[in-house]
Design a protein around this motif. Structure first.
Motif, PDB file in Angstrom:
ATOM      1  N   GLU A  87      83.323 -31.497  42.077  1.00 24.77           N
ATOM      2  CA  GLU A  87      82.523 -32.599  42.605  1.00 24.77           C
ATOM      3  C   GLU A  87      81.107 -32.577  42.061  1.00 24.77           C
ATOM      4  O   GLU A  87      80.553 -33.621  41.701  1.00 24.77           O
ATOM      5  CB  GLU A  87      82.509 -32.537  44.142  1.00 24.77           C
ATOM      6  N   VAL A  88      80.516 -31.396  41.979  1.00 23.71           N
ATOM      7  CA  VAL A  88      79.153 -31.285  41.453  1.00 23.71           C
ATOM      8  C   VAL A  88      79.121 -31.717  39.985  1.00 23.71           C
ATOM      9  O   VAL A  88      78.225 -32.464  39.567  1.00 23.71           O
ATOM     10  CB  VAL A  88      78.621 -29.848  41.604  1.00 23.71           C
ATOM     11  N   TYR A 111      84.335 -19.734  42.175  1.00 27.02           N
ATOM     12  CA  TYR A 111      83.347 -19.565  41.123  1.00 27.02           C
ATOM     13  C   TYR A 111      82.033 -19.018  41.688  1.00 27.02           C
ATOM     14  O   TYR A 111      81.680 -19.286  42.850  1.00 27.02           O
ATOM     15  CB  TYR A 111      83.052 -20.907  40.441  1.00 27.02           C
ATOM     16  N   LYS A 112      81.319 -18.286  40.857  1.00 25.84           N
ATOM     17  CA  LYS A 112      79.957 -17.856  41.170  1.00 25.84           C
ATOM     18  C   LYS A 112      78.993 -18.817  40.495  1.00 25.84           C
ATOM     19  O   LYS A 112      79.133 -19.141  39.320  1.00 25.84           O
ATOM     20  CB  LYS A 112      79.720 -16.417  40.700  1.00 25.84           C
ATOM     21  N   VAL A 113      77.989 -19.252  41.243  1.00 24.20           N
ATOM     22  CA  VAL A 113      77.044 -20.254  40.752  1.00 24.20           C
ATOM     23  C   VAL A 113      75.815 -19.567  40.193  1.00 24.20           C
ATOM     24  O   VAL A 113      75.296 -18.582  40.750  1.00 24.20           O
ATOM     25  CB  VAL A 113      76.619 -21.209  41.886  1.00 24.20           C
ATOM     26  N   SER A 114      75.309 -20.090  39.093  1.00 25.99           N
ATOM     27  CA  SER A 114      74.031 -19.644  38.539  1.00 25.99           C
ATOM     28  C   SER A 114      73.150 -20.868  38.357  1.00 25.99           C
ATOM     29  O   SER A 114      73.623 -21.983  38.182  1.00 25.99           O
ATOM     30  CB  SER A 114      74.231 -18.935  37.192  1.00 25.99           C
ATOM     31  N   ALA A 132      73.972 -29.491  48.694  1.00 25.13           N
ATOM     32  CA  ALA A 132      74.101 -28.141  49.260  1.00 25.13           C
ATOM     33  C   ALA A 132      73.622 -27.093  48.265  1.00 25.13           C
ATOM     34  O   ALA A 132      72.939 -26.127  48.641  1.00 25.13           O
ATOM     35  CB  ALA A 132      75.550 -27.880  49.656  1.00 25.13           C
ATOM     36  N   LEU A 133      73.955 -27.271  46.992  1.00 25.18           N
ATOM     37  CA  LEU A 133      73.515 -26.313  45.975  1.00 25.18           C
ATOM     38  C   LEU A 133      72.010 -26.395  45.745  1.00 25.18           C
ATOM     39  O   LEU A 133      71.348 -25.360  45.551  1.00 25.18           O
ATOM     40  CB  LEU A 133      74.250 -26.558  44.657  1.00 25.18           C
ATOM     41  N   LEU A 134      71.453 -27.591  45.773  1.00 26.89           N
ATOM     42  CA  LEU A 134      69.999 -27.721  45.662  1.00 26.89           C
ATOM     43  C   LEU A 134      69.311 -27.041  46.846  1.00 26.89           C
ATOM     44  O   LEU A 134      68.252 -26.424  46.686  1.00 26.89           O
ATOM     45  CB  LEU A 134      69.604 -29.197  45.585  1.00 26.89           C
ATOM     46  N   SER A 185      71.751 -28.094  35.663  1.00 26.12           N
ATOM     47  CA  SER A 185      71.255 -26.724  35.555  1.00 26.12           C
ATOM     48  C   SER A 185      72.182 -25.705  36.210  1.00 26.12           C
ATOM     49  O   SER A 185      72.013 -24.505  36.030  1.00 26.12           O
ATOM     50  CB  SER A 185      69.861 -26.608  36.183  1.00 26.12           C
ATOM     51  N   PHE A 186      73.168 -26.169  36.975  1.00 29.12           N
ATOM     52  CA  PHE A 186      74.073 -25.246  37.657  1.00 29.12           C
ATOM     53  C   PHE A 186      75.190 -24.803  36.725  1.00 29.12           C
ATOM     54  O   PHE A 186      75.831 -25.616  36.056  1.00 29.12           O
ATOM     55  CB  PHE A 186      74.677 -25.899  38.901  1.00 29.12           C
ATOM     56  N   GLY A 187      75.412 -23.478  36.695  1.00 29.88           N
ATOM     57  CA  GLY A 187      76.518 -22.928  35.932  1.00 29.88           C
ATOM     58  C   GLY A 187      77.566 -22.370  36.871  1.00 29.88           C
ATOM     59  O   GLY A 187      77.249 -21.940  37.988  1.00 29.88           O
TER      60      GLY A 187
END
Length: 208
Positions: free
Chosen positions: A178-179, A204-207, A105-107, A187-189
């Motif tokens: 989970e990620v 959380y906010k993702v970067s 989902a993040l990708l 690479s996800f923060g």
């Protein structure tokens, strides 16, 4: 005897169980177990929203923003499919999508951001597509891919539709954990935010 005489749609099955649950003397714990046995699944839930939609509609008119919705779905939906997401529903300027894996989902979000940033380069300010996203992950009730219910559904909705600003991806702690556990992509923060949506422990906010 017709093969489907004793079968029902997921919606009818849920309706039947909920009706039974309301009966006097019903064994609600037993019925609840049947509901979770029938519909309980683990999914990543995505809610998307278009930033400034309501204010912009007042200024530029509803037809202009119907066009923005049309364009956003034309660009976003193929990407969601490429990353194996399932569109559950589209309501106004919002999308509800399911993914089996939060990292996927993040990708998908990352790719959507790339496509929209490129698209917006040639558009006037009022024509730009500004996306907000909320993600949750956990056990939910999936009613035949027509509707979903659960704490992480509610949390994702609150993060994506009410809390996130333009370009923000906000996630529950379940997504983050989970990620970090399964994803090879480091690479996800994740930056903790003050707001905690009902149904989640932290957000959380993702970067990237």
């Amino acid at each position: 005897m017709p093969i489907n005489q004793h079968t029902s749609t997921p919606q009818k099955r849920l309706e039947s169980l909920m009706t039974a649950r309301l009966e006097s003397g019903a064994d609600k714990e037993k019925i609840d177990r049947r509901i979770w046995d029938s519909f309980g699944e683990k999914w990543c839930v995505m809610f998307t929203d278009l930033s400034g939609f309501s204010r912009g509609t007042e200024k530029f008119g509803i037809i202009h923003f119907m066009q923005i919705i049309f364009e956003s779905e034309r660009l976003i939906l193929p990407i969601i499919e490429d990353f194996d997401g399932f569109l559950i529903k589209s309501e106004g300027d919002s999308l509800l999508v399911l993914f089996k894996r939060p990292d996927k989902a993040l990708l998908c979000c990352k790719k959507i951001h790339e496509i929209l940033h490129e698209y917006n380069k040639t558009k006037s300010e009022e024509e730009q597509i500004l996306l907000c996203v909320g993600l949750g992950f956990g056990d939910i009730l999936n009613i035949g891919f027509a509707d979903v219910f659960g704490a992480e559904v509610n949390a994702a909705s609150k993060l994506g539709e009410d809390t996130a600003k333009s370009w923000e991806i906000l996630v529950t702690e379940n997504v983050k954990n989970e990620v970090e556990k399964v994803s090879a992509d480091k690479s996800f923060g994740f930056e903790q935010i003050d707001f905690v949506p009902p149904g989640a422990k932290r957000a959380y906010k993702v970067s990237f």
